[in-house]
Enzyme design. Structure first.
Site, short mmCIF file in Angstrom:
data_model
loop_
_atom_site.label_atom_id
_atom_site.label_comp_id
_atom_site.label_asym_id
_atom_site.label_seq_id
_atom_site.Cartn_x
_atom_site.Cartn_y
_atom_site.Cartn_z
NE ARG A 64 -3.91 1.71 2.42
CZ ARG A 64 -4.14 2.85 3.41
NH1 ARG A 64 -3.28 2.90 4.44
NH2 ARG A 64 -5.01 3.69 3.21
CG HIS A 68 -1.27 5.20 -0.47
ND1 HIS A 68 -2.16 5.93 0.48
CD2 HIS A 68 -2.11 4.37 -0.85
CE1 HIS A 68 -3.35 5.24 0.73
NE2 HIS A 68 -3.41 4.25 -0.21
N GLY A 74 4.02 10.47 -8.74
CA GLY A 74 4.89 9.29 -9.49
C GLY A 74 5.48 8.71 -8.36
CB SER A 78 7.13 12.23 -2.64
OG SER A 78 6.00 11.70 -3.15
CG ASN A 96 -1.09 8.86 2.63
OD1 ASN A 96 -1.91 7.83 2.16
ND2 ASN A 96 -0.47 9.53 2.16
N PRO A 165 -7.04 7.92 -4.38
CG PRO A 165 -7.40 5.72 -5.28
CD PRO A 165 -6.36 6.59 -4.90
CG HIS A 195 -8.07 -3.62 -1.27
ND1 HIS A 195 -9.21 -2.79 -1.49
CD2 HIS A 195 -7.04 -3.04 -0.94
CE1 HIS A 195 -8.35 -1.57 -1.15
NE2 HIS A 195 -7.32 -1.81 -0.87
CG ASP A 248 -6.18 -16.07 -1.80
OD1 ASP A 248 -7.15 -14.92 -1.68
OD2 ASP A 248 -6.28 -16.92 -0.85
#
Length: 320
Positions: A64, A68, A74, A78, A96, A165, A195, A248
């Site tokens: 994740r 992010h 990009g 950062s 975040n 998002p 997820h 999976d």
């Protein structure tokens, strides 16, 4: 359930990607550190193996972290920068704050890499490799990671708030956000399969299990026990309760049973354009592995700094 995804998938022995940096053409290459830091991947794999062994959820957290990072200006590391008196960075952006984790794992990797190859390997490349290892350590596919990114000297909370998002996004918004990064509907649907591991905070899934109609009632009732109508914002629920630490296809099977934890998850199977891809991945782990690996390479090539742009940070939390 996970047997269809057990094998590692190697996508392209060598991947060359032409990217643009400051108007000049630069190339990312899997062999970028072949002579300057030949043991790089073994060092990263060693630290990641220990971290995921201690806490399997850390694999999802590192994955994740990479997502992010890449979605905000990009793949330039950062997201790893701490705030300074003159810069409000990404760590406390809406998507975040109190949510991203794994910074200390990247710090540990960076320390080991610096000991082996001083001032050579970017934090951006470390994060890209760590994300790949996170997936393989949880039983998912592997892929060849193009390297040669450099690190940003600054970060932006405003950019993070604008680009990440939220869990409330509709399928239309998700498609548009991913398209703006050069990622297709197939990429969106495959990357959302991340997820299949990890967990979400109550504050992220509360609106879905209390207000949305497209939720299995029994699933919603059980999630409400974890997530009260008010309070308990930090209570965690697995994104994929069937196999929360196994990479999976059960995430897609959950979507077809209307057991997606987030509103944005269930949007992928709700009478929209991603429905057929969800059906495909739910029954074809090979297709999911292939598409996920390919999409991770594409995502890793969003706007990297290369050549003389940016820097090689000595500490991933601050500019040199």
């Amino acid at each position: 359930m996970g047997s269809v995804c057990n094998g590692f998938l190697l996508v392209a022995a060598v991947v060359w990607v032409v990217v643009s940096s400051g108007g000049a053409q630069a190339q990312l290459s899997p062999a970028f550190y072949a002579t300057t830091c030949p043991n790089l991947q073994g060092v990263i794999r060693s630290v990641m193996t220990q971290a995921v062994g201690r806490d399997p959820r850390m694999g999802a957290s590192i994955l994740r972290l990479f997502f992010h990072d890449c979605f905000v200006n990009g793949c330039d590391a950062s997201v790893l920068l701490d705030d300074t008196p003159t810069m409000i960075g990404e760590k406390n952006a809406m998507g975040n704050a109190n949510s991203l984790r794994g910074y200390e794992v990247i710090d540990a990797i960076k320390s080991r890499v610096e000991a082996a190859c001083r001032s050579t390997v970017s934090c951006a490349d470390i994060l890209a490799l760590a994300a790949r290892d996170a997936v393989t350590l949880l039983g998912g596919p592997s892929w060849t990671v193009p390297l040669g990114r450099r690190d940003a000297r600054t970060a932006s909370m405003a950019a993070a708030n604008a680009n990440l998002p939220p869990a409330s996004d509709s399928i239309g918004n998700l498609v548009a956000r991913f398209a703006s990064k050069g990622l297709s509907l197939r990429d969106l649907t495959a990357l959302s399969g991340a997820h299949t591991v990890g967990a979400a905070r109550c504050s992220s899934f509360r609106p879905h299990v209390y207000r949305d109609a497209n939720v299995d009632p029994g699933f919603a009732m059980f999630r409400r026990r974890i997530c009260p109508a008010s309070g308990g914002d930090s209570n965690l629920s697995p994104l994929d309760p069937t196999s929360p630490n196994r990479f999976d296809v059960s995430y897609y099977r959950d979507l077809m049973a209307r057991r997606g934890l987030l509103h944005s998850d269930q949007e992928l199977f709700n009478g929209g354009p991603a429905d057929n891809l969800v059906r495909l991945y739910s029954s074809n782990g090979g297709a999911f592995n292939r598409d996920f690996a390919a999409a991770m390479v594409k995502m890793g090539n969003i706007g990297p700094l290369t050549g003389s742009a940016g820097e090689i940070r000595l500490n991933c939390r601050r500019a040199n």
